[in-house]
Scaffold this motif. Structure first.
Motif, PDB file in Angstrom:
ATOM      1  N   UNK A   1      -2.134  14.293 -22.822  1.00 25.00           N
ATOM      2  CA  UNK A   1      -2.348  15.620 -22.234  1.00 25.00           C
ATOM      3  C   UNK A   1      -2.306  15.586 -20.708  1.00 25.00           C
ATOM      4  N   UNK A   2      -2.057  14.411 -20.149  1.00 23.42           N
ATOM      5  CA  UNK A   2      -1.953  14.329 -18.691  1.00 23.42           C
ATOM      6  C   UNK A   2      -1.505  12.952 -18.270  1.00 23.42           C
ATOM      7  N   UNK A   3      -1.028  12.878 -17.054  1.00 27.41           N
ATOM      8  CA  UNK A   3      -0.607  11.570 -16.519  1.00 27.41           C
ATOM      9  C   UNK A   3      -0.889  11.541 -15.025  1.00 27.41           C
ATOM     10  N   UNK A   4      -0.999  10.333 -14.503  1.00 32.64           N
ATOM     11  CA  UNK A   4      -1.186  10.156 -13.062  1.00 32.64           C
ATOM     12  C   UNK A   4      -0.557   8.822 -12.670  1.00 32.64           C
ATOM     13  N   UNK A   5       0.077   8.823 -11.517  1.00 28.68           N
ATOM     14  CA  UNK A   5       0.728   7.595 -11.036  1.00 28.68           C
ATOM     15  C   UNK A   5       0.267   7.334  -9.612  1.00 28.68           C
ATOM     16  N   UNK A   6      -0.042   6.100  -9.353  1.00 27.64           N
ATOM     17  CA  UNK A   6      -0.446   5.730  -8.001  1.00 27.64           C
ATOM     18  C   UNK A   6       0.016   4.335  -7.670  1.00 27.64           C
ATOM     19  N   UNK A   7      -0.027   4.019  -6.414  1.00 33.52           N
ATOM     20  CA  UNK A   7       0.445   2.717  -5.975  1.00 33.52           C
ATOM     21  C   UNK A   7      -0.318   2.306  -4.726  1.00 33.52           C
ATOM     22  N   UNK A   8      -0.583   1.015  -4.646  1.00 31.38           N
ATOM     23  CA  UNK A   8      -1.155   0.487  -3.404  1.00 31.38           C
ATOM     24  C   UNK A   8       0.008   0.142  -2.487  1.00 31.38           C
ATOM     25  N   UNK A   9       0.002   0.746  -1.330  1.00 30.32           N
ATOM     26  CA  UNK A   9       1.061   0.489  -0.358  1.00 30.32           C
ATOM     27  C   UNK A   9       0.427   0.057   0.955  1.00 30.32           C
ATOM     28  N   UNK A  10       1.138  -0.837   1.625  1.00 27.66           N
ATOM     29  CA  UNK A  10       0.567  -1.363   2.865  1.00 27.66           C
ATOM     30  C   UNK A  10       1.523  -1.180   4.029  1.00 27.66           C
ATOM     31  N   UNK A  11       1.012  -0.736   5.106  1.00 27.67           N
ATOM     32  CA  UNK A  11       1.674  -0.689   6.405  1.00 27.67           C
ATOM     33  C   UNK A  11       2.828   0.293   6.508  1.00 27.67           C
ATOM     34  N   UNK A  12       3.000   1.132   5.493  1.00 28.40           N
ATOM     35  CA  UNK A  12       3.989   2.194   5.681  1.00 28.40           C
ATOM     36  C   UNK A  12       3.435   3.194   6.674  1.00 28.40           C
ATOM     37  N   UNK A  13       4.257   3.641   7.564  1.00 29.17           N
ATOM     38  CA  UNK A  13       3.837   4.563   8.627  1.00 29.17           C
ATOM     39  C   UNK A  13       2.696   3.974   9.459  1.00 29.17           C
ATOM     40  N   UNK A  14       2.599   2.654   9.463  1.00 29.60           N
ATOM     41  CA  UNK A  14       1.535   2.015  10.233  1.00 29.60           C
ATOM     42  C   UNK A  14       0.180   2.079   9.548  1.00 29.60           C
ATOM     43  N   UNK A  15       0.173   2.519   8.309  1.00 29.18           N
ATOM     44  CA  UNK A  15      -1.106   2.693   7.612  1.00 29.18           C
ATOM     45  C   UNK A  15      -1.563   1.396   6.952  1.00 29.18           C
ATOM     46  N   UNK A  16      -2.820   1.051   7.142  1.00 31.30           N
ATOM     47  CA  UNK A  16      -3.400  -0.114   6.461  1.00 31.30           C
ATOM     48  C   UNK A  16      -3.322   0.112   4.949  1.00 31.30           C
ATOM     49  N   UNK A  17      -3.422  -0.962   4.159  1.00 28.78           N
ATOM     50  CA  UNK A  17      -3.288  -0.796   2.705  1.00 28.78           C
ATOM     51  C   UNK A  17      -4.189   0.314   2.158  1.00 28.78           C
ATOM     52  N   UNK A  18      -3.588   1.165   1.355  1.00 29.05           N
ATOM     53  CA  UNK A  18      -4.377   2.233   0.731  1.00 29.05           C
ATOM     54  C   UNK A  18      -3.697   2.627  -0.577  1.00 29.05           C
ATOM     55  N   UNK A  19      -4.412   3.379  -1.385  1.00 27.72           N
ATOM     56  CA  UNK A  19      -3.850   3.830  -2.652  1.00 27.72           C
ATOM     57  C   UNK A  19      -3.225   5.201  -2.492  1.00 27.72           C
ATOM     58  N   UNK A  20      -1.994   5.319  -2.922  1.00 34.65           N
ATOM     59  CA  UNK A  20      -1.295   6.611  -2.860  1.00 34.65           C
ATOM     60  C   UNK A  20      -1.217   7.201  -4.256  1.00 34.65           C
ATOM     61  N   UNK A  21      -1.586   8.448  -4.386  1.00 39.06           N
ATOM     62  CA  UNK A  21      -1.362   9.174  -5.638  1.00 39.06           C
ATOM     63  C   UNK A  21      -0.066   9.926  -5.448  1.00 39.06           C
ATOM     64  N   UNK A  22       0.944   9.596  -6.211  1.00 39.69           N
ATOM     65  CA  UNK A  22       2.186  10.318  -5.972  1.00 39.69           C
ATOM     66  C   UNK A  22       2.694  11.129  -7.148  1.00 39.69           C
ATOM     67  N   UNK A  23       1.961  11.181  -8.200  1.00 40.83           N
ATOM     68  CA  UNK A  23       2.311  12.125  -9.281  1.00 40.83           C
ATOM     69  C   UNK A  23       1.072  12.381 -10.131  1.00 40.83           C
ATOM     70  N   UNK A  24       0.887  13.626 -10.476  1.00 35.45           N
ATOM     71  CA  UNK A  24      -0.203  13.969 -11.400  1.00 35.45           C
ATOM     72  C   UNK A  24       0.236  15.213 -12.173  1.00 35.45           C
ATOM     73  N   UNK A  25      -0.049  15.230 -13.434  1.00 40.58           N
ATOM     74  CA  UNK A  25       0.323  16.397 -14.239  1.00 40.58           C
ATOM     75  C   UNK A  25      -0.614  16.530 -15.426  1.00 40.58           C
ATOM     76  N   UNK A  26      -0.929  17.765 -15.762  1.00 38.03           N
ATOM     77  CA  UNK A  26      -1.805  18.037 -16.911  1.00 38.03           C
ATOM     78  C   UNK A  26      -1.149  19.111 -17.765  1.00 38.03           C
ATOM     79  N   UNK A  27      -1.197  18.905 -19.051  1.00 36.12           N
ATOM     80  CA  UNK A  27      -0.730  19.921 -19.998  1.00 36.12           C
ATOM     81  C   UNK A  27      -1.399  21.251 -19.630  1.00 36.12           C
TER      82      UNK A  27
END
Lengths: 162, 158
Positions: A75-101
């Motif tokens: 009934x739902x999904x979410x996708x995230x990724x740990x990315x480091x140093x993109x745009x000068x940003x220290x490692x952090x978790x990005x939520x890049x997709x979320x959907x709910x029925x």
């Protein structure tokens, strides 16, 4: 009882919803995920989701692909990724997709998935979660705001190339 | 961005009441908390009542009670009760707006407006309460040190 590799969501919530399981996505969830995304965005993009799943399988260390499973129905999904140093940003978790029925909105499905993803991010050693949404998408913006996300220190810029 | 005093009072009062929806608070209690005159608050409460967000409870122990939907009411909804807060482009009849400089300036002002609009529209009273309670829960953070008139409750996730 949880299946091997499947993690039961165990955060205390104020609602009744014991039937909802937040678990890792599997290949046989793709049809449901594609269907939910199609319902939410009105744009069917099966290739995109298949590719997304393939990328996830290749990079499970840093990428998280979770689904909300209610009595064996996604009934739902979410996708995230740990990315480091993109745009000068220290490692952090990005939520890049979320959907709910759409039929399961307003029942904390998204909140639970986000909480589970944040839990995964924390276990991966990051202390911050980020996402990006359209300013016009008030539903999604309101959701992330309700979960405590605030405007961050980065500003997204763009221009037309034509 | 600067809000009018009545708007700020309206926001203070509605957030305070929404934090304790089962209780009624008198005008003087709210006024005391935010250090404003009870008279000043009178008109503000009337406007919030007309908007269907609070109801007056008469009699001993009476006061005002929140009767809106904290998850559906946004900061923008409250602000627009008290002031003509619009996100239109500058009036095109203003001198200079038809020039290339005027049009370029309009683009930048539009960007700012859009950002303010989406921020105020996306933050509900429930989200504000969560933010407030989170600040209270972090003692090391610089806070105003305020506390609810009665008690605070943990924020409820949507």
């Amino acid at each position: 009882m949880a299946l091997p590799g499947v993690r039961l969501f165990d955060m205390n919530t104020t609602i009744t919803g014991d039937s909802l399981l937040i678990r890792e996505a599997r290949a046989d969830d793709l049809a449901a995920i594609i269907g939910i995304d199609d319902q939410v965005t009105n744009i069917a993009k099966p290739e995109y989701w298949r590719d997304m799943f393939t990328q996830y399988e290749l990079n499970r260390e840093h990428r998280f692909f979770l689904v909300a499973d209610e009595y064996a129905k996604v009934v739902g999904f979410i996708i995230g990724e740990v990315r480091a140093w993109e745009f000068g940003s220290a490692p952090c978790g990005w939520v890049f997709a979320i959907g709910v029925d759409p039929a399961r909105r307003q029942s904390q499905v998204a909140s639970r998935m986000l909480a589970a993803l944040c839990d995964q991010f924390a276990q991966a050693g990051v202390t911050k979660v980020r996402t990006m949404t359209s300013r016009q998408d008030h539903v999604l913006l309101s959701f992330f705001r309700s979960q405590g996300l605030m405007a961050g220190p980065y500003q997204q810029l763009e221009k037309d190339l034509s | 961005m600067k809000l009018q005093r009545a708007t700020l009072l309206g926001l203070y009062a509605i957030i305070e009441l929404a934090d304790q929806p089962d209780l009624q608070l008198s005008r003087s209690e709210i006024a005391r908390k935010f250090d404003v005159s009870s008279n000043h608050l009178s008109k503000v409460m009337r406007e919030l009542g007309k908007a269907g967000l609070v109801e007056a409870v008469r009699g001993v122990g009476g006061g005002y009670r929140f009767c809106g939907n904290a998850r559906r009411t946004t900061l923008l909804d409250i602000i627009q009760i008290f002031e003509d807060f619009r996100f239109d482009s500058p009036d095109q009849r203003e001198p200079g707006m038809g020039t290339e400089i005027g049009k370029a300036l309009d683009l930048v002002l539009g960007e700012i407006n859009e950002s303010i609009n989406s921020t105020l529209r996306s933050i509900s009273l429930a989200t504000m309460l969560m933010l407030k309670n989170r600040r209270q829960a972090v003692p090391s953070e610089q806070s105003t040190g305020d506390s609810s008139i009665q008690s605070s409750r943990p924020g409820q996730l949507s």
